[in-house]
Design a protein around this motif. Structure first.
Motif, short mmCIF file in Angstrom:
data_model
loop_
_atom_site.label_atom_id
_atom_site.label_comp_id
_atom_site.label_asym_id
_atom_site.label_seq_id
_atom_site.Cartn_x
_atom_site.Cartn_y
_atom_site.Cartn_z
N VAL A 21 36.96 42.78 50.88
CA VAL A 21 37.29 41.40 50.54
C VAL A 21 36.78 41.07 49.14
CG1 VAL A 21 36.79 38.98 51.11
CG2 VAL A 21 37.43 40.58 52.91
N LEU A 22 35.58 41.54 48.81
CA LEU A 22 35.02 41.29 47.48
C LEU A 22 35.87 41.94 46.38
CD1 LEU A 22 32.71 40.13 45.77
CD2 LEU A 22 31.53 42.30 46.08
N VAL A 23 36.25 43.19 46.56
CA VAL A 23 37.07 43.89 45.58
C VAL A 23 38.45 43.23 45.48
CG1 VAL A 23 38.24 46.07 45.08
CG2 VAL A 23 35.85 46.08 45.75
N GLY A 24 39.03 42.88 46.60
CA GLY A 24 40.33 42.20 46.60
C GLY A 24 40.25 40.85 45.90
N GLY A 25 39.20 40.10 46.16
CA GLY A 25 39.01 38.80 45.50
C GLY A 25 38.86 38.95 44.00
N LEU A 26 38.12 39.95 43.56
CA LEU A 26 37.98 40.20 42.12
C LEU A 26 39.33 40.56 41.49
CD1 LEU A 26 34.61 42.15 41.92
CD2 LEU A 26 35.08 39.86 41.05
N GLY A 27 40.12 41.36 42.19
CA GLY A 27 41.45 41.73 41.69
C GLY A 27 42.35 40.52 41.56
N LEU A 30 41.24 38.43 38.56
CA LEU A 30 41.68 39.00 37.29
C LEU A 30 43.17 38.73 37.06
CD1 LEU A 30 39.79 42.41 37.12
CD2 LEU A 30 39.51 40.44 35.62
N CYS A 31 43.96 38.83 38.11
CA CYS A 31 45.39 38.53 37.98
C CYS A 31 45.61 37.07 37.59
CB CYS A 31 46.13 38.83 39.28
SG CYS A 31 46.34 40.58 39.58
N LEU A 32 44.86 36.17 38.18
CA LEU A 32 44.99 34.75 37.86
C LEU A 32 44.59 34.47 36.41
CD1 LEU A 32 43.67 33.07 41.13
CD2 LEU A 32 46.03 33.21 40.31
N GLY A 34 44.87 36.61 33.98
CA GLY A 34 45.98 37.15 33.17
C GLY A 34 47.17 36.21 33.15
N VAL A 35 47.53 35.67 34.30
CA VAL A 35 48.65 34.73 34.37
C VAL A 35 48.33 33.47 33.56
CG1 VAL A 35 49.90 33.18 35.94
CG2 VAL A 35 49.57 35.58 36.54
N ALA A 36 47.12 32.99 33.67
CA ALA A 36 46.72 31.80 32.90
C ALA A 36 46.79 32.09 31.40
CB ALA A 36 45.32 31.35 33.30
N GLY A 37 46.37 33.27 30.99
CA GLY A 37 46.43 33.65 29.57
C GLY A 37 47.86 33.67 29.06
N VAL A 38 48.77 34.24 29.83
CA VAL A 38 50.18 34.28 29.43
C VAL A 38 50.75 32.86 29.37
CG1 VAL A 38 52.48 35.00 30.18
CG2 VAL A 38 50.60 36.63 30.23
#
Length: 152
Positions: A21-27, A30-32, A34-38
């Protein structure tokens, strides 16, 4: 001394579910990011382009209204210049009823396919007092904004 001690497991407990759950949450985090940056990058492109798109349309329409068809022709994109020669464009612009004035009503800029494109809504005033609203497409070409499509 007659008491018996209960069995105690001293080994470390593993918690694979928490780690997953911790690794999935971090992933996901990171995706969010990246999306916010774009999204921020797209917003900057659009907001920074609004002024130059308006300025390009304003210059083009001012030249057309003044009868300066040569400089106005230079503001057209390659595709539009491929449809008309400079002489043909000048004749077309001078065909009555000619544009005698204009008002920029709205400017919108959006990205399509990763490329910024603008649309300028203008109210054209023709000789004789008639007016009409038109959409003026504006594209970025060779680092400059150019009118592309049928403006009249």
């Amino acid at each position: 001394m007659g008491e018996r001690q209960g069995w105690n497991r001293s080994a470390r407990r593993r918690r694979p579910l928490r780690a997953g759950v911790l690794v999935g949450g971090l992933g996901v985090g990171l995706c969010l990011v990246g999306v916010a940056g774009v999204a921020v990058w797209n917003a900057q492109v659009v907001l920074q382009a609004n002024g130059p798109v308006r300025e390009t349309a304003d210059t083009f329409l001012r030249q057309v209204a003044a009868g300066e068809t040569g400089p106005a022709y230079g503001k057209l994109c390659r595709e539009a210049r491929g449809k008309w020669s400079e002489v043909g464009f000048g004749s077309w612009v001078r065909t009555p009823p000619q544009v005698s004035g204009y008002e920029i009503v709205d400017v919108s800029v959006a990205t399509r396919g990763g490329r910024p494109r603008g649309t300028v809504t203008v109210r054209l005033t023709r000789d004789g007092g008639g007016s009409e609203e038109r959409q003026l497409p504006v594209v970025q070409e060779d680092g400059e904004w150019r009118i592309c499509g049928d403006p009249f």
